[in-house]
Scaffold this motif. Sequence first.
Motif, short mmCIF file in Angstrom:
data_model
loop_
_atom_site.label_atom_id
_atom_site.label_comp_id
_atom_site.label_asym_id
_atom_site.label_seq_id
_atom_site.Cartn_x
_atom_site.Cartn_y
_atom_site.Cartn_z
N ARG A 1 0.85 -1.19 0.00
CA ARG A 1 0.00 0.00 0.00
C ARG A 1 0.88 1.24 0.00
NH1 ARG A 1 -3.06 -3.82 1.01
NH2 ARG A 1 -5.26 -3.91 1.39
N PRO A 2 1.50 1.54 -1.15
CA PRO A 2 2.39 2.69 -1.21
C PRO A 2 1.63 4.02 -1.29
CG PRO A 2 2.23 1.68 -3.36
CD PRO A 2 1.44 0.82 -2.42
N MET A 3 2.38 5.09 -1.21
CA MET A 3 1.83 6.43 -1.37
C MET A 3 1.99 6.83 -2.84
SD MET A 3 3.49 8.13 2.03
CE MET A 3 5.11 7.45 1.61
N TRP A 4 1.11 7.72 -3.29
CA TRP A 4 1.10 8.13 -4.69
C TRP A 4 0.99 9.64 -4.80
CZ3 TRP A 4 1.69 4.51 -8.51
CH2 TRP A 4 1.56 3.17 -8.11
N ASN A 5 1.78 10.21 -5.70
CA ASN A 5 1.64 11.62 -6.06
C ASN A 5 0.74 11.65 -7.28
OD1 ASN A 5 1.81 14.22 -7.01
ND2 ASN A 5 4.04 14.30 -7.04
N ASP B 1 1.16 16.32 -2.34
CA ASP B 1 0.28 15.71 -1.34
C ASP B 1 0.13 14.24 -1.73
OD1 ASP B 1 -1.32 15.52 0.86
OD2 ASP B 1 -2.96 16.73 0.05
N LEU B 2 0.65 13.34 -0.92
CA LEU B 2 0.68 11.92 -1.26
C LEU B 2 -0.55 11.21 -0.69
CD1 LEU B 2 4.47 11.19 -0.63
CD2 LEU B 2 3.35 11.88 -2.76
N TYR B 3 -1.09 10.28 -1.49
CA TYR B 3 -2.28 9.53 -1.11
C TYR B 3 -1.98 8.04 -1.18
CZ TYR B 3 -4.55 14.00 -1.90
OH TYR B 3 -4.90 15.31 -1.84
N VAL B 4 -2.52 7.28 -0.23
CA VAL B 4 -2.27 5.84 -0.14
C VAL B 4 -3.25 5.07 -1.04
CG1 VAL B 4 -2.28 3.83 1.41
CG2 VAL B 4 -1.40 6.05 2.20
N HIS C 1 5.52 6.18 -4.25
CA HIS C 1 6.52 6.46 -3.22
C HIS C 1 6.39 5.45 -2.09
CE1 HIS C 1 7.36 10.63 -4.71
NE2 HIS C 1 6.18 10.41 -5.28
N GLU C 2 7.53 4.93 -1.65
CA GLU C 2 7.56 4.13 -0.43
C GLU C 2 8.23 4.91 0.69
OE1 GLU C 2 7.76 -0.31 -0.85
OE2 GLU C 2 8.80 0.29 -2.70
N ARG D 1 10.11 9.33 0.80
CA ARG D 1 10.03 10.61 0.10
C ARG D 1 10.52 10.55 -1.35
NH1 ARG D 1 8.68 15.04 2.21
NH2 ARG D 1 8.30 15.30 4.42
#
Length: 197
Positions: free
Chosen positions: A115-119, A130-133, A174-175, A177
């Motif tokens: 469940r990584p973060m996404w720009n 602002d990153l979203y999971v 992103h996993e 920064r």
Amino acid sequence: MDVPRLLEAASLLVPEESATENDLTVNDVWEHFTPDEWEVALGLLEELGDGHPLPLSFWRALATAAEQMRLERSAAWCHWRCYEAQHGVIRADLTLRPARHARRQTPFSGAGILRPMWNIGPRTPTGEPDLYVAGLWVEFAPFMEPGALATVRLAPLTPSNWTHLRPGQAITMHEDRTVAGTAVVQDVQRPSAPAAP
């Protein structure tokens, strides 16, 4: 409910009239409703869902059948499709950065565990991305290695933040920064069922 009844109930939810001459149909699946071929029937029903949006009840019945047959990956896939029936489908072509240029050095499971973060475009008040999971399912592969390219499905933690995505849009994974990978959105579909409260 037992496995054959779950599979039978799910098969009845597939609209026969929506199949083309090359598509699998319910009749094709019915040939495999014997105890020795329940797993084949389940697999065929899962494939029917790739051509046409199917209702949440179809995917719930398949998930329960897969759980009863102790088919963990099939159960996880059917639960994933339950989520998509409620919240919509986002598919993208993801290219991971090579291990020599990224934090990730090992492959990860393709079965929706990561469940990584996404720009995906929006910025914070200070101007930072602002990153979203979103969970990530790799299509047609059990895992994904650094440097690999694959088609993936995304399951946003907060779907309402992702409604602006369009095919052709580039987003980054992103996993931490740093950028772990770059994806190009291929398909965005609205949900086939209202989201559960």
